[in-house]
Structures are given as C-alpha cells and as structure tokens.
Design an enzyme around this catalytic site. Structure first.
Site, short mmCIF file in Angstrom:
data_model
loop_
_atom_site.label_atom_id
_atom_site.label_comp_id
_atom_site.label_asym_id
_atom_site.label_seq_id
_atom_site.Cartn_x
_atom_site.Cartn_y
_atom_site.Cartn_z
CG HIS A 373 -1.94 -0.98 0.97
ND1 HIS A 373 -3.39 -1.11 0.96
CD2 HIS A 373 -1.85 -2.37 1.40
CE1 HIS A 373 -3.76 -1.76 0.94
NE2 HIS A 373 -3.15 -2.95 1.43
CE LYS A 565 -7.01 13.72 1.20
NZ LYS A 565 -7.21 12.60 0.05
NE ARG A 566 -3.12 9.28 10.40
CZ ARG A 566 -2.36 8.36 11.33
NH1 ARG A 566 -2.81 7.35 11.49
NH2 ARG A 566 -1.46 8.71 11.99
CE LYS A 571 -2.64 10.61 3.33
NZ LYS A 571 -3.01 9.69 2.43
CB THR A 676 -10.08 4.93 -0.69
OG1 THR A 676 -9.60 5.01 0.39
CG2 THR A 676 -9.15 3.71 -1.36
CE LYS A 680 -13.63 5.88 1.72
NZ LYS A 680 -12.79 5.85 2.69
C1 4GP Z 1 -2.70 3.89 2.17
C2 4GP Z 1 -1.90 4.49 0.82
O1 4GP Z 1 -1.46 5.74 1.21
C3 4GP Z 1 -3.46 5.11 0.04
O2 4GP Z 1 -2.87 5.72 -1.08
C4 4GP Z 1 -4.52 3.67 -0.28
O3 4GP Z 1 -5.62 4.18 -0.77
C5 4GP Z 1 -4.67 2.85 0.93
O4 4GP Z 1 -3.48 2.61 1.63
C6 4GP Z 1 -5.37 1.76 0.51
O5 4GP Z 1 -4.52 0.99 -0.34
N1 4GP Z 1 -1.69 3.28 2.84
C7 4GP Z 1 -1.67 3.28 4.39
C8 4GP Z 1 -0.76 2.68 5.03
O6 4GP Z 1 -2.66 3.37 4.59
O7 4GP Z 1 -0.71 2.56 6.31
O8 4GP Z 1 0.48 2.53 4.21
#
Ligand code: 4GP
Length: 742
Positions: A373, A565-566, A571, A676, A680
């Site tokens: 991810h 988002k985080r 970001k 994602t 939404k």
């Molecule tokens: C996240 C990615 O930053 C995001 O782009 C992606 O949509 C999501 O995973 C699901 O695949 N990564 C994380 C992580 O949350 O902890 O690496």
C-alpha cells in the site's frame, strides 16, 4: 438413550423459530426482551444508550442465524477459502450497516418509532471500532463488506486491540492524544469464543534432535500466550452470506509458572501472567514508522500464528494430508505486516507436520499473495535480525534457509552481480542486519499487487524493479474501491432513496456499475432539483455539527471545500492552508464592490497526525491558528471560514462527505499509492480538486478531465521541480502566514 436424544433434538427444533421474524411487533418484543434480559433494565425505564444496546443485540441475533447457516453451507461445500490477514481494520459503526445489509433497517425504524425511539438517534450512540490508522485499514473494512456481498467464502483475521487509534483532542490549537478504550461500554457486535483458543509461543532456543536416523530442528519456546478468538459477523447485502472477521485477544496461558508460585511470590506470578495481555492491548498509531519495536513484532507473530493454527485446523477437519492445501487455502497478506506467516507455514509444515522442505516450499509458493500500500521504499518494513533471533529463533533460521536457496537460484538467473544480489536479498547486511519483509513477501508470493495502475507501474519501474525484471508474471494490480453500501446507503440515506427512485431499482446497492444508468437523466431538471435538496439537508446537518464541535457558525449557502485524511506532508494539507491564507489575503485587499463576486467558502480540514510526526502536528496547529484569525475577522464574514474538525474517524467521514461541494486530493504526484477518499466524495456527487496521482489517473479516464479540477505538477515533472528547489513564491507566502497568524 439414543432414542431420547433424538426426541430431544426434535423438541429443540420444534421450539426454534427457523428464522427470527421481522414484522414490527416481533421486532418490538425482541428489543424489549433484550432490554430486560441482556441489558438487564426494566422494560419500562431505559435510556437511549440502553435502547441502542438492546437494538444491537436484536440485530446481532439475526446476524448469528445467517452466520451459522453460512458456516454450515461452506463446511458442506468445502470450497477454496480466502483468508485475508491484516493488522488493521477500520470498521467504524456496525448498527446501520448491519441492519441495512440484512434488509430490515426500515422495519426496525418503524418498530422503534412506536416505542418512542428514533433509529438514527440510537445509531449515534455507537462508538467507532477504530482498529486501524488510515487508508489501508479502511480498505480492509470495505473489502470485508464486498467479500460478504459477493458470496465469497472469506475470512478476515486480525487483532482485537483494547485501545484503538487514539482520540484527537484539540487544546489551544494543538493535537493531544487520548486513549480510545472503545470496549468500555461493551461491544455487542463481537462474540467471544472461549473455546477457540490457541497457544502462541515466543523466545527460547532451537535444538537438534535425532529423527528417523537423521537430525531435525526443535524449537523450545520460552513463553506461551493464549490467543482467544472474538468473532465479528459481517453480513453481505442481498444475500444470506455472512462471513467472519476473527480478531485475536491475548490472554495469559493456562500453563502455570510453578517456580514463582512455589517460591510463594503469588502476587508477582499473577502480575507477570497478566502482562501477556499487553500484546493485543494497543494499536501502533505510527503509520509506517514502527521499525524495530519488539511489541510490534510480537503482535504480528501473535495474530499470524493464531490465524494459521485456526486455518490449518479447519483444513485438517476434512483432509487427511496436505496435497489439496493450495486448492483449498488462499492467504492474502495485507501489506508486509503479516508476512511472518510465510515462515510460520514453513515451520508448521516442516517441524510439526513433518513434510519435507521442498514439498513445504512448493505449497508456500502456491498459497500466498501480497498487496503493498505504499510507494515509498523507506515505508517498507525491516526487522532487525537480533530482535527476530531472540523472539522467534526458529523463524529466523527458516528465513535464512529460504534466502539461501533463493540467492543460489538467483545467481543462476542473473549471474554474480553482487550489487543486485545484495539489493534483492531478503537479508540486509548493514550497520543493523535486518530482514526485509517486502522481499520475503515477494519471493514467496505468487502475486504482488499494487493498489492502482500508476502504483503498479511505480512498483515495477522503481520500488521493486529488480523483482519485476525477474518475475514479471507476479506483478499485478487491483485498483482500490469503496463500498457504496457504507458510503452512500448508510451515510447518505436521502441520496440513496433518490438514486433508487430515479433508477427504478435498488440493484445498484449490490452492483455499483448500475449507477451509470443515471446518465440518461443527466439533463433532467427535476433530478437536479431533488439532488440539490438532498445536498442542502446534508450541509445543514454538517453545519450543525461544525458549530457543536468548534463553535463556528457557517452558512449553508457557502461552498463547502473539504480535505479530510491523515495529516502528511505528501498529502499537502500545508499547501491547502497556504492557499486559504492567500484567499484571505486577496479578499482583504479587494475593493468592497468586487467582494460580491467572491463565492463564499467554508474550508474544512480534518485528520490525525501520528503522535511522533512533528511537522504533521505543526500543520494542525497552523490550521487552527489561521482559522482563529480568519473566523474572527468581521470584515471577511461569511466570505471565508476555516474549520478544523477534531477527531476525524469513519463516523465523522460519514457525516462530512455527503455535505461536501468540493473535496481536495492534492498529494504530490507519485506519492499516493491509490487514495480512496476521492471515490467516497464522488459517489456523493462532490467535485474533486485533485492531482494526477494514484487512482485519480483512472478516475479521470472514467469521468473526464472536464468534470473535475485537475491540479499541480505531473509525476514526471516532480523530480525536476525538486531539483530546482523552492521558488521565491514560497517564502513570500510564508511571510504572509506569519503576518496574519502571529
Ligand atoms: C494507504 C495509501 O496511502 C493510500 O494511497 C491507499 O489508498 C490505501 O493505503 C489503501 O490501499 N496506505 C496506508 C498505509 O494506509 O498504512 O500504508
């Protein structure tokens, strides 16, 4: 006696209503029974929270019926099962989602009304299950919903943390973290399985033992902890398929440390035993910077070992040898976090089931697939060898053996290119010798998944280039998705009703592609008007929430411009804030007459910063400081507001997304693996302001450039821009921030 038992069974079936009934008076009786017998309150006196508990138990009864049927069905059929191993699941609330997927939400709402309660009000009583950090964890939750809905024989396995992701409290503009003891008020959505327990072992030594005329390795562990299963039934929509999310909690083992008891140190012996529980006590909130922490590694092995014991036990219930294992078991590694499962399967097959190494290896290579991810090489986990050796000495040996065979094979393929061999090795030699978990996962998996098309390209051309050149067939991608059940039906019921009305069917709730049918009505003014009304109501709901949380009154006729988002540098919430400062600056310097041309805007930012991530914390402080300045300037009034929504989580997202007009996804191109959130917002009819990054690239292909605001540098332009360094504009804008904020 046999005859008596049969009579007993028949009597029991006779007494059982095959399926619980869902007419209003049965539901009412059910809820009131739970008030009296489960919550233990008088049916004449109970509050909203107690009503929620009773309602939740009533829904849960219905889930359990389907869940039992599902287990029975798959036990008979013995299909290949998908096991999804993930350290994180961000499930949020369960009540509405479950009632909707069971198809009885409206019946409950009617039944409750007559009892004097509102379904929505009771749903608000539920806390979030926040057993994860961000995108990866929410994706796991959406995947569980979809696997159930699409009738897969799937299981999710993870950890039942006692403390979920911290609660964010804002004091004087700064983020403060508070523990999220989410189980304080009980959790009606889980079922404790006191009989589903497995011992998980740590530490100790590995000895050689004589076996069949040769030698074999025997692990003599030094500590045993018990894993207890907590099952969370996950219902599909429009199907009886109800799958299991099985989360493990750590409990002290029954094996008693006789020495401490015998020496009379009873209290200390009990306290030491209790320490076992810390393994599943807290979720690491660091999203990707938890390298080298022993507790983290213990958590990983704990859930992997318990899950595999469970999976192998289930397989052995109907198979006498391992020949069919790859035809019956698929293990999906959600990121590198569960990749110790590879070494564990080898250990169980070789050391406990006494299969030869090659046969075990052959099985391992067929059952694992791996999804990553991240795009950042530094985000890939490494485990120091010293740590692994002390915690799991046998697993380290197995990883070394896998690596030895693999490197020998590699030399035959690529020759003695030592640079490349060392890059591709599972073991990293360096100041701190470590195991590269991603390399382990790639070597042993049959498929390596990216989470969007560009992400997959980046994996192939940069992050895992060496591996791609060796095994191009392993590399694949599945662009992330989100479930419309949670992100439209649960979170935006009015829009859901509108869509069903205009499509003339509810089938889109199972098959999202049917939403395309709305295109035929794209020019219909009545549809526009109804949609506008839905948005307005959602904005009013959001405005009330904003006022309650931050005291800021916002106008619902303003444009709601959202970034949730985080908090991360990549970001670029900072860029958003700078843009807001610039907008404020422009308004201030504008002729009064020109101000009428400005579209009033409410900027909304929300997200948590990892506790150790200083810059992210400062971004939150900056946002609050800028908000303080802007919101208290009567000269600007409703033309511009900035709100930081505290404690962003799934439930907050469910409230904010339906009320947004514009949403921002402005990561530096090449950094967001997928993203994602954008999906939404789109589902809720919100416009996107986005960079060409992650899944946005594919979104653009679907919706067309003209239907969004494309922003910023393209991926191929970023390296040159970095090289050039900051332009003069940036310090100037900083100067303005300082002028207005300080
Ligand atoms: C996240 C990615 O930053 C995001 O782009 C992606 O949509 C999501 O995973 C699901 O695949 N990564 C994380 C992580 O949350 O902890 O690496």
């Amino acid at each position: 006696r046999g005859g008596e038992t049969r009579v007993g069974v028949e009597r029991m079936f006779g007494l059982m209503d095959r399926f619980l009934k869902s007419d209003p008076s049965s539901l009412q009786k059910d809820i009131l029974d739970h008030v009296e017998y489960t919550v233990a309150r008088s049916r004449f006196s109970f509050d909203d929270f107690e009503a929620y508990q009773a309602l939740a138990h009533s829904v849960r009864d219905r889930l359990i019926e389907r869940w039992h049927d599902t287990q029975l069905h798959f036990k008979k059929k013995d299909p290949k099962r998908i096991y999804f191993l993930s350290m994180e699941f961000l499930m949020g609330r369960s009540l509405s989602n479950s009632a909707i997927n069971l198809g009885i939400r409206d019946q409950y709402a009617d039944a409750l009304k007559e009892l004097g309660f509102e379904f929505e009000v009771l749903a608000e009583q539920e806390g979030d299950a926040a057993l994860g950090n961000g995108g990866l964890a929410r994706l796991s939750a959406c995947q569980m919903d979809s696997l159930a809905t699409m009738d897969y024989p799937a299981w999710g396995y993870g950890l039942r943390y006692q403390y979920g992701l911290f609660r964010q409290v804002i004091l004087d503009g700064y983020q403060h973290e508070q523990p999220d003891y989410w189980l304080n008020f009980g959790n009606p959505w889980e079922i404790e399985r006191v009989h589903v327990t497995y011992p998980v072992k740590f530490y100790g030594t590995v000895e050689d033992e004589n076996f069949n005329g040769g030698k074999r390795k025997v692990w003599l562990p030094g500590e045993t902890v018990e894993a207890v299963a907590y099952d969370n039934p996950i219902p599909g929509h429009g199907t009886r398929n109800t799958i299991t999310l099985r989360l493990w909690a750590a409990k002290p083992s029954d094996q008693i440390d006789m020495e401490s008891y015998n020496t009379g140190d009873y209290i200390n012996a009990v306290v030491n035993r209790q320490r076992a529980e810390t393994i599943s006590s807290v979720l690491f909130p660091d999203d990707r910077s938890y390298q080298g922490k022993e507790l983290r590694l213990k958590q990983q092995y704990f859930f992997v070992s318990a899950s595999l014991q469970d999976i192998i036990r289930r397989f052995k219930d109907s198979h006498s040898n391992f020949d069919d294992f790859p035809e019956k078991v698929a293990l999906q590694l959600n990121d590198t976090h569960p990749s110790l499962a590879i070494a564990e399967v080898m250990r169980v097959l070789v050391d406990e089931e006494h299969l030869g190494w090659n046969r075990a290896w052959d099985i391992v290579c067929k059952i694992f697939s791996f999804t990553t991810h991240t795009v950042l090489p530094e985000g890939l986990e490494k485990v120091p060898v010293d740590l692994l050796e002390s915690l799991l000495p046998r697993h380290l040996q197995i990883i070394y053996d896998i690596n030895f065979d693999y490197i020998e094979e590699l030399k035959k393929r690529i020759g003695l290119d030592y640079d490349r061999l060392s890059r591709m090795s599972i073991v990293e030699d360096g100041a701190i010798k470590s195991i590269r978990m991603a390399n382990l996962a790639i070597v042993c998996s049959h498929t390596v998944n990216g989470v969007s098309r560009v992400h997959s390209e980046l994996l192939k051309t940069r992050v895992f280039k060496d591996f791609y050149e060796l095994w191009p067939h392993k590399f694949d991608y599945k662009t992330n998705g989100v479930t419309q059940r949670r992100w439209i039906v649960v979170s935006n019921p009015s829009l859901s009703a509108l869509i069903s009305k205009w499509l003339g069917t509810e089938a889109w709730i199972r098959d999202v592609d049917l939403l395309a049918g709305l295109q035929e009505q794209a020019a219909n003014a009545d549809l526009h008007e109804e949609w506008r009304m839905v948005r307005k109501v959602n904005k009013m709901r959001l405005a009330e929430y904003i006022e309650a949380m931050s005291g800021v009154k916002v106008s619902v006729s303003a444009m709601f411009d959202v970034q949730i988002k985080r908090i991360h540098e990549y970001k670029r919430q900072l860029l958003n804030i700078l843009g807001i400062v610039h907008r404020y600056d422009c308004i201030k310097n504008m002729e009064k007459s020109d101000r009428t041309k400005v579209v009033p805007r409410v900027c909304i930012i929300g997200g948590k910063a990892a506790p150790g991530y200083e810059i992210a914390r400062k971004i939150i402080k900056l946002c609050n400081a800028v908000a303080e300045k802007i919101n208290n300037d009567p000269d600007v009034g409703d033309l511009l507001k900035l709100v930081f929504i505290p404690d962003y989580n799934v439930s907050v997202a469910e409230l904010v997304i339906p009320g947004a007009d514009l949403s921002q996804h402005i990561s530096t191109a090449g950094h967001e693996a997928s993203g994602t959130g954008s999906m939404k917002f789109l589902m809720n009819g919100c416009l996107l302001l986005a960079t060409e990054d992650g899944s946005t690239v594919e979104i653009i292909e679907e919706i067309g450039k003209d239907n969004m605001f494309l922003f910023g540098a393209k991926m191929h332009e970023v390296p040159a821009l970095r090289e050039k360094g900051p332009t003069l504009k940036v310090p100037l804008q900083f100067a303005r921030v300082v002028r207005y904020v300080m």
